[in-house]
Design a protein around this motif. Sequence first.
Motif, PDB file in Angstrom:
ATOM      1  N   VAL A 115       0.834  -1.205   0.000  1.00 30.78           N
ATOM      2  CA  VAL A 115       0.000   0.000   0.000  1.00 30.78           C
ATOM      3  C   VAL A 115       0.869   1.257   0.000  1.00 30.78           C
ATOM      4  N   GLY A 116       2.072   1.139   0.554  1.00 29.97           N
ATOM      5  CA  GLY A 116       2.972   2.273   0.624  1.00 29.97           C
ATOM      6  C   GLY A 116       2.916   2.968   1.966  1.00 29.97           C
ATOM      7  N   VAL A 117       3.633   2.418   2.938  1.00 27.76           N
ATOM      8  CA  VAL A 117       3.707   3.020   4.266  1.00 27.76           C
ATOM      9  C   VAL A 117       5.147   3.437   4.539  1.00 27.76           C
ATOM     10  N   ASP A 118       5.304   4.422   5.420  1.00 25.87           N
ATOM     11  CA  ASP A 118       6.639   4.853   5.825  1.00 25.87           C
ATOM     12  C   ASP A 118       7.103   4.124   7.075  1.00 25.87           C
ATOM     13  N   THR A 119       6.121   3.704   7.892  1.00 20.47           N
ATOM     14  CA  THR A 119       6.412   2.997   9.141  1.00 20.47           C
ATOM     15  C   THR A 119       5.475   1.808   9.266  1.00 20.47           C
ATOM     16  N   LEU A 120       6.025   0.688   9.733  1.00 22.35           N
ATOM     17  CA  LEU A 120       5.235  -0.511  10.018  1.00 22.35           C
ATOM     18  C   LEU A 120       5.413  -0.842  11.490  1.00 22.35           C
ATOM     19  N   VAL A 121       4.298  -1.044  12.185  1.00 19.91           N
ATOM     20  CA  VAL A 121       4.327  -1.405  13.602  1.00 19.91           C
ATOM     21  C   VAL A 121       3.862  -2.855  13.727  1.00 19.91           C
ATOM     22  N   ASP A 165      14.765  -7.293   8.124  1.00 25.43           N
ATOM     23  CA  ASP A 165      15.589  -6.899   6.974  1.00 25.43           C
ATOM     24  C   ASP A 165      14.726  -6.694   5.734  1.00 25.43           C
ATOM     25  N   PHE A 166      13.748  -7.577   5.521  1.00 26.47           N
ATOM     26  CA  PHE A 166      12.821  -7.466   4.388  1.00 26.47           C
ATOM     27  C   PHE A 166      12.104  -6.119   4.414  1.00 26.47           C
ATOM     28  N   VAL A 167      11.621  -5.718   5.581  1.00 28.16           N
ATOM     29  CA  VAL A 167      10.896  -4.454   5.716  1.00 28.16           C
ATOM     30  C   VAL A 167      11.840  -3.279   5.458  1.00 28.16           C
ATOM     31  N   ARG A 168      13.002  -3.311   6.067  1.00 22.52           N
ATOM     32  CA  ARG A 168      13.961  -2.202   5.924  1.00 22.52           C
ATOM     33  C   ARG A 168      14.457  -2.065   4.482  1.00 22.52           C
ATOM     34  N   GLN A 169      14.579  -3.182   3.780  1.00 22.68           N
ATOM     35  CA  GLN A 169      15.005  -3.127   2.371  1.00 22.68           C
ATOM     36  C   GLN A 169      13.984  -2.405   1.504  1.00 22.68           C
ATOM     37  N   VAL A 201      11.250   1.084   4.675  1.00 27.49           N
ATOM     38  CA  VAL A 201      10.209   1.314   5.676  1.00 27.49           C
ATOM     39  C   VAL A 201      10.810   1.133   7.072  1.00 27.49           C
ATOM     40  N   GLU A 202      10.520   2.085   7.953  1.00 31.71           N
ATOM     41  CA  GLU A 202      10.923   1.960   9.356  1.00 31.71           C
ATOM     42  C   GLU A 202      10.026   0.923  10.008  1.00 31.71           C
ATOM     43  N   VAL A 203      10.578   0.124  10.897  1.00 37.16           N
ATOM     44  CA  VAL A 203       9.769  -0.906  11.565  1.00 37.16           C
ATOM     45  C   VAL A 203       9.936  -0.785  13.076  1.00 37.16           C
ATOM     46  N   GLN A 243      -0.490  11.746  14.138  1.00 39.48           N
ATOM     47  CA  GLN A 243       0.455  12.681  13.534  1.00 39.48           C
ATOM     48  C   GLN A 243       0.296  12.755  12.015  1.00 39.48           C
ATOM     49  N   GLY A 244      -0.625  11.943  11.469  1.00 39.37           N
ATOM     50  CA  GLY A 244      -0.837  11.937  10.026  1.00 39.37           C
ATOM     51  C   GLY A 244       0.166  11.115   9.250  1.00 39.37           C
ATOM     52  N   ALA A 245       0.903  10.246   9.929  1.00 39.13           N
ATOM     53  CA  ALA A 245       1.912   9.415   9.275  1.00 39.13           C
ATOM     54  C   ALA A 245       1.268   8.350   8.390  1.00 39.13           C
ATOM     55  N   LYS A 246       2.006   7.951   7.367  1.00 44.91           N
ATOM     56  CA  LYS A 246       1.584   6.813   6.535  1.00 44.91           C
ATOM     57  C   LYS A 246       2.085   5.554   7.247  1.00 44.91           C
ATOM     58  N   VAL A 247       1.219   4.996   8.074  1.00 41.17           N
ATOM     59  CA  VAL A 247       1.616   3.898   8.942  1.00 41.17           C
ATOM     60  C   VAL A 247       0.723   2.688   8.706  1.00 41.17           C
TER      61      VAL A 247
END
Length: 122
Positions: free
Chosen positions: A60-66, A83-87, A90-92, A110-114
């Motif tokens: 979907v296109g996120v900047d951060t994954l929790v 490593d897959f996420v960081r590649q 995306v911050e995890v 905060q309006g982040a793409k999360v």
Amino acid sequence: MSSPEIASVSWGQMKVKGCSSTYKDCKVWPGGSRAWDWSETGTQHSPGVQPADLAEVLKVGVDTLVIGRGMREALQVPSSTLDFVRQKGVEVQVLQTEKAVAKYNNLVGQGAKVGGVFHSTC
């Protein structure tokens, strides 16, 4: 499109604002949510979260994954998955589920793409 806030989390139950379903485990992303069905990828507590569990949310296109590891943090998250996420650029964040939900909701505010994947039991 914004990420939906998680309205509540307790043992075995998660509610996402704007969604009538109650989830045991869930995935959320900008514009949506759905149940996280571990049987789709064969996920188990160990070795834990697999890249295939996260691909839908990352697409979907996120900047951060929790990632919520469960109430007692029984769900493992292998370094290869991180490593897959960081590649993907995306911050995890990996946390106990209640803390993960708080972090996720804070980022939503905060309006982040999360995006997030959350396990609500063990």
